[in-house]
Design an enzyme around this catalytic site. Sequence first.
Site, PDB file in Angstrom:
ATOM      1  N   ASP A 173       4.719  -1.833  10.580  1.00  0.00           N
ATOM      2  CA  ASP A 173       4.823  -1.981  12.044  1.00  0.00           C
ATOM      3  C   ASP A 173       6.257  -1.733  12.494  1.00  0.00           C
ATOM      4  OD1 ASP A 173       2.388  -4.671  12.091  1.00  0.00           O
ATOM      5  OD2 ASP A 173       2.124  -2.516  12.379  1.00  0.00           O
ATOM      6  N   PHE A 198       0.838  -1.191   0.000  1.00  0.00           N
ATOM      7  CA  PHE A 198       0.000   0.000   0.000  1.00  0.00           C
ATOM      8  C   PHE A 198       0.882   1.254   0.000  1.00  0.00           C
ATOM      9  CE2 PHE A 198      -2.677  -3.350   0.751  1.00  0.00           C
ATOM     10  CZ  PHE A 198      -2.341  -4.014   1.907  1.00  0.00           C
ATOM     11  N   ASP A 219       1.934   4.258   0.818  1.00  0.00           N
ATOM     12  CA  ASP A 219       1.678   5.360   1.763  1.00  0.00           C
ATOM     13  C   ASP A 219       2.947   6.198   1.879  1.00  0.00           C
ATOM     14  OD1 ASP A 219       2.588   4.215   5.037  1.00  0.00           O
ATOM     15  OD2 ASP A 219       3.351   3.603   3.109  1.00  0.00           O
TER      16      ASP A 219
HETATM   17  N1  LIG Z   1       1.452   0.760   3.756  1.00  0.00           N
HETATM   18  C1  LIG Z   1       0.704   0.842   4.856  1.00  0.00           C
HETATM   19  N2  LIG Z   1       0.213   2.048   5.222  1.00  0.00           N
HETATM   20  C2  LIG Z   1      -0.526   2.090   6.356  1.00  0.00           C
HETATM   21  C3  LIG Z   1      -0.808   0.963   7.148  1.00  0.00           C
HETATM   22  C4  LIG Z   1      -1.602   1.423   8.238  1.00  0.00           C
HETATM   23  C5  LIG Z   1      -2.154   0.667   9.391  1.00  0.00           C
HETATM   24  N3  LIG Z   1      -2.159  -0.749   9.265  1.00  0.00           N
HETATM   25  C6  LIG Z   1      -2.114  -1.445  10.537  1.00  0.00           C
HETATM   26  C7  LIG Z   1      -3.158  -2.459  10.653  1.00  0.00           C
HETATM   27  C8  LIG Z   1      -2.634  -3.687  10.521  1.00  0.00           C
HETATM   28  C9  LIG Z   1      -1.229  -3.615  10.179  1.00  0.00           C
HETATM   29  O1  LIG Z   1      -0.474  -4.609  10.818  1.00  0.00           O
HETATM   30  C10 LIG Z   1      -0.845  -2.235  10.656  1.00  0.00           C
HETATM   31  O2  LIG Z   1      -0.478  -2.318  12.003  1.00  0.00           O
HETATM   32  C11 LIG Z   1      -1.761   2.800   8.072  1.00  0.00           C
HETATM   33  N4  LIG Z   1      -1.103   3.153   6.945  1.00  0.00           N
HETATM   34  C12 LIG Z   1      -0.822   4.504   6.432  1.00  0.00           C
HETATM   35  O3  LIG Z   1       0.314   4.975   7.172  1.00  0.00           O
HETATM   36  C13 LIG Z   1       0.218   6.404   7.341  1.00  0.00           C
HETATM   37  C14 LIG Z   1       0.112   6.702   8.819  1.00  0.00           C
HETATM   38  O4  LIG Z   1       1.311   6.251   9.435  1.00  0.00           O
HETATM   39  P1  LIG Z   1       1.708   6.864  10.904  1.00  0.00           P
HETATM   40  O5  LIG Z   1       1.908   8.362  10.688  1.00  0.00           O
HETATM   41  O6  LIG Z   1       2.937   6.110  11.272  1.00  0.00           O
HETATM   42  O7  LIG Z   1       0.518   6.575  11.810  1.00  0.00           O
HETATM   43  C15 LIG Z   1      -1.032   6.827   6.593  1.00  0.00           C
HETATM   44  O8  LIG Z   1      -0.714   7.089   5.243  1.00  0.00           O
HETATM   45  C16 LIG Z   1      -1.878   5.555   6.642  1.00  0.00           C
HETATM   46  O9  LIG Z   1      -2.815   5.529   5.584  1.00  0.00           O
HETATM   47  C17 LIG Z   1      -0.294  -0.297   6.738  1.00  0.00           C
HETATM   48  O10 LIG Z   1      -0.480  -1.370   7.367  1.00  0.00           O
HETATM   49  N5  LIG Z   1       0.465  -0.293   5.579  1.00  0.00           N
END
Ligand SMILES: Nc1nc2c(c(CN[C@H]3C=C[C@H](O)[C@@H]3O)cn2[C@@H]2O[C@H](COP(=O)(O)O)[C@@H](O)[C@H]2O)c(=O)[nH]1
Length: 340
Positions: free
Chosen positions: A318, A236, A238
Amino acid sequence: MAGVMSPRDSARLIAETAKDVTVDAVGVGKVAELIMDLVKKQSFSVKMWKEHELNPKTMDKAAVDWVFLADTLNFSFWSADDQKKYVVKYGGKEHTGYWSLCAAINRALDEGVKITDPMFYANISKDKFLEVFRSDSDTEIPMVDERIEVLHEAGKVLLESYNGSFVNCIKQCDKSAQKLLQLIVTKFPAYRDTATYNGKEVSFYKRAQILIADIWGACEGKGLGEFTDIDTITMFADYRIPQALVYFGALKYSNTLMEKLKKDTMMKTGDREEVEIRGCSIWATELVRDEARKRLDADPETKGAEINAILIDHYLWDYRRDHADKMAHIPFHKIRCIYY
Ligand SMILES: Nc1nc2c(c(CN[C@H]3C=C[C@H](O)[C@@H]3O)cn2[C@@H]2O[C@H](COP(=O)(O)O)[C@@H](O)[C@H]2O)c(=O)[nH]1
């Protein structure tokens, strides 16, 4: 979407022609090695998703409605000043970033607010939104107006076309993640995460793909979360995974780009450099998956072990969160948009 390249094909094209971002094979091998170790320790499966305290534990419609709401709002949590973050207190802890969103949703549900019901959010007022997503710091959640807009749009589509629940979208897609992906990006415009790159329509579909992945995770790949082609979902794109990929050396930025990022230069959706960072991140993760797959299958002990871009993505995300200090020297690209 007709005429739009898939995220995987988009990522390959971008990685082949990018000027300021490159995918590095040695770094890719390093991440693959890390993943191998995790698989050997059996701490790498679809069950990881529910281990997070804020994620729903049921595997039913309520969980799907929760995930749909969370991923409709799952964008842009970064703050310009690290001392001024949106914070939500829940379960005796202060949550920031993406987890502050989850904490606010759970806090609302505990307060008896039907925040995951589209009947509630399809016409939510600004006052009500600010009450539900109120901050426990002096900084409110970023992009309030855009968040209200995407809630109105998503809520209306669910009520008008899917009898008020995303469960009915899933049921129309014969357990195909790709069919569901096309339904999401066709029917829910705020999920249509695309760009024009060298004259081609490329896609990232970050929130649409993570929505599918989170439903897969919440339901442990069974029932409403069973998808026969889940392994075709990419990482994804991000603003956090690129940080981790640069940290491990799987992604490299040109000096020009690194200087821009260090100065917190704001980017806009569709900027060449933004597209290169996102496309190369997806491609690097595809290569990590392929390399890890090869190494896992070469070892009788781990042959056929479950692995895909989703699990690698979650691990890197994570990891970045848990080691934020170690990666603080690696800048992430600054952009305000509703796509990630
Ligand atoms: N590529 C990717 N982007 C992800 C996630 C997640 C949440 N997933 C959780 C649920 C199960 C998984 O095990 C993760 O624990 C949020 N985001 C993105 O990150 C950004 C926020 O970041 P920070 O400022 O650090 O909170 C924001 O763009 C948000 O859209 C992911 O998993 N993958």
